[in-house]
Write a protein that holds these residues in place. Structure first.
Motif, PDB file in Angstrom:
ATOM      1  N   LEU A 243       0.974  -1.132   0.086  1.00 51.64           N
ATOM      2  CA  LEU A 243      -0.052  -0.033   0.069  1.00 51.64           C
ATOM      3  C   LEU A 243       0.835   1.256  -0.057  1.00 51.64           C
ATOM      4  O   LEU A 243       1.798   1.130   0.470  1.00 51.64           O
ATOM      5  CB  LEU A 243      -0.931  -0.018   1.236  1.00 51.64           C
ATOM      6  N   ASP A 244       0.489   2.396  -0.833  1.00 48.30           N
ATOM      7  CA  ASP A 244       1.058   3.784  -0.608  1.00 48.30           C
ATOM      8  C   ASP A 244       0.462   4.470   0.182  1.00 48.30           C
ATOM      9  O   ASP A 244      -1.003   4.479   0.428  1.00 48.30           O
ATOM     10  CB  ASP A 244       1.259   4.272  -2.079  1.00 48.30           C
ATOM     11  N   VAL A 245       1.294   5.246   1.077  1.00 52.64           N
ATOM     12  CA  VAL A 245       0.595   6.256   2.065  1.00 52.64           C
ATOM     13  C   VAL A 245       0.948   7.647   1.532  1.00 52.64           C
ATOM     14  O   VAL A 245       2.181   7.877   1.365  1.00 52.64           O
ATOM     15  CB  VAL A 245       1.021   5.814   3.510  1.00 52.64           C
ATOM     16  N   TRP A 246       0.343   8.395   1.244  1.00 51.64           N
ATOM     17  CA  TRP A 246       0.336   9.767   0.891  1.00 51.64           C
ATOM     18  C   TRP A 246       0.041  10.792   1.907  1.00 51.64           C
ATOM     19  O   TRP A 246      -1.115  10.708   2.524  1.00 51.64           O
ATOM     20  CB  TRP A 246      -0.299  10.181  -0.369  1.00 51.64           C
ATOM     21  N   HIS A 247       1.368  11.538   2.257  1.00 54.76           N
ATOM     22  CA  HIS A 247       0.997  12.483   3.510  1.00 54.76           C
ATOM     23  C   HIS A 247       0.832  13.965   3.042  1.00 54.76           C
ATOM     24  O   HIS A 247       1.574  14.248   2.268  1.00 54.76           O
ATOM     25  CB  HIS A 247       2.389  12.594   4.350  1.00 54.76           C
ATOM     26  N   PRO A 248      -0.055  14.359   3.884  1.00 54.34           N
ATOM     27  CA  PRO A 248      -0.273  15.947   3.405  1.00 54.34           C
ATOM     28  C   PRO A 248       1.015  16.654   4.129  1.00 54.34           C
ATOM     29  O   PRO A 248       1.344  16.481   5.003  1.00 54.34           O
ATOM     30  CB  PRO A 248      -1.453  16.066   4.037  1.00 54.34           C
ATOM     31  N   ALA A 249       0.959  17.900   3.291  1.00 55.76           N
ATOM     32  CA  ALA A 249       2.016  19.058   4.095  1.00 55.76           C
ATOM     33  C   ALA A 249       1.425  19.548   5.208  1.00 55.76           C
ATOM     34  O   ALA A 249       2.033  19.881   6.292  1.00 55.76           O
ATOM     35  CB  ALA A 249       2.295  20.143   2.868  1.00 55.76           C
ATOM     36  N   GLN A 250      -0.001  19.880   5.173  1.00 51.60           N
ATOM     37  CA  GLN A 250      -0.481  20.458   6.323  1.00 51.60           C
ATOM     38  C   GLN A 250      -1.872  19.289   6.756  1.00 51.60           C
ATOM     39  O   GLN A 250      -2.754  19.470   6.440  1.00 51.60           O
ATOM     40  CB  GLN A 250      -1.282  21.562   6.023  1.00 51.60           C
ATOM     41  N   PRO A 251      -1.556  18.283   7.572  1.00 51.33           N
ATOM     42  CA  PRO A 251      -2.360  17.427   8.172  1.00 51.33           C
ATOM     43  C   PRO A 251      -3.638  18.108   8.924  1.00 51.33           C
ATOM     44  O   PRO A 251      -3.499  19.203   9.496  1.00 51.33           O
ATOM     45  CB  PRO A 251      -1.737  16.447   9.083  1.00 51.33           C
TER      46      PRO A 251
END
Length: 309
Positions: free
Chosen positions: A39-47
């Motif tokens: 699985l790929d996990v994409w992280h936001p710059a501002q969670p």
């Protein structure tokens, strides 16, 4: 002039860095089947302050598709821009497995084959959710705010997973006890079962997005004359409403399977539903969408036999 050019270059670099950071991606192995699923996990710059997560499952008729294809990447970009952690998992493509297909011969066994293929995909989505919940702290995810979405086969997979969870079916027994998705948003989804889909325990609040002319993932039911069938959004909504569960449906009038790719264009509507669920509101909505800019394409006229011929 030179100073202006330097500032412009620095601004462009900062923009590119910010965009890249908003799309920061990690990849993890989450379960062993015949091969390893990732699985790929994409992280936001501002969670988001609540560390909410969207699990987005790709489509492709259980034959093709990838967790990082163009549509999945676009979905991840748009949702990370809104602060969500986005997870895109693999799942087994059962109709790509010729040995499985060859076990079922003739139209009389077609529904048994689809049942196995769909339950297998639901099992893998459940395994991905189990991994996310177990590693929630490291991934920066609130396990109580995990929203499931998907397109076409991915939409079927997330709906089927929550249906199996609510009915304590063995396909998703891997799920942590007591856990359920915060919401489910399928784009052109359905449930495969014998008889009308009924829920022993409450499903997650659900928003069904479906074209009324969809003949690939049937809007109502396929096959239309059998009780063991793929029950589309029209019938899923009918049953959930009858059992008084929170459910929205958006019926795209005159549109077919194009709706499977509509998440990027309806992302604000998606987020509006999710925010209502997170705020604890229990609502039911039945809406018909008519939009002059949404015109039928080749996908409107195509049917399931065109896909699998």
């Amino acid at each position: 002039m030179k100073k202006i050019l330097i500032l412009a270059a620095l601004s462009l670099f900062a923009f590119q860095f910010s965009l890249c950071d908003a799309q920061k991606k990690e990849t993890f192995a989450f379960v062993e089947r015949d091969s390893t699923l990732f699985l790929d996990v994409w992280h936001p710059a501002q969670p988001r302050p609540d560390s909410a997560c969207v699990v987005a499952v790709f489509g492709g008729g259980f034959v093709v598709g990838e967790r990082d294809d163009e549509l999945q990447t676009k979905i991840a970009q748009m949702l990370t821009e809104r602060g969500f952690v986005v997870v895109s998992p693999d799942y087994r493509l059962g109709l790509k497995d010729t040995s499985l297909v060859h076990r079922y011969k003739g139209l009389s066994h077609m529904n048994d084959m689809f049942q196995e293929v769909i339950d297998m995909a639901a099992e893998d989505v459940a395994a991905a959710c189990t991994y996310i919940v177990a590693h929630a702290n490291e991934l920066g995810i609130n396990p109580e705010r995990i929203v499931l979405t998907g397109c076409s086969a991915g939409a079927i997979s997330v709906l089927q997973m929550d249906y199996c969870r609510a009915n304590q079916l063995p396909a998703v027994s891997i799920l942590p006890e007591g856990w359920k998705p915060a919401a489910v948003v399928p784009y052109s989804g359905a449930i495969m079962c014998k008889g009308k889909p009924k829920y022993k325990t409450p499903p997650a609040p659900t928003m069904l997005m479906h074209g009324t002319k969809d003949k690939i993932v049937a809007y109502k039911k396929f096959p239309p004359v059998l009780s063991h069938a793929l029950w589309g959004a029209h019938n899923v909504f009918k049953q959930m409403k009858k059992q008084d569960f929170p459910v929205w449906i958006v019926r795209y009038e005159g549109i077919g399977h194009e709706v499977a790719s509509f998440l990027p264009g309806s992302v604000d509507f998606f987020c509006g539903f999710v925010e209502q669920v997170f705020s604890g509101r229990v609502t039911t909505m039945d809406a018909t969408m008519r939009d002059a800019k949404l015109v039928p394409t080749k996908w409107t006229d195509m049917n399931v036999f065109d896909i699998y011929k």
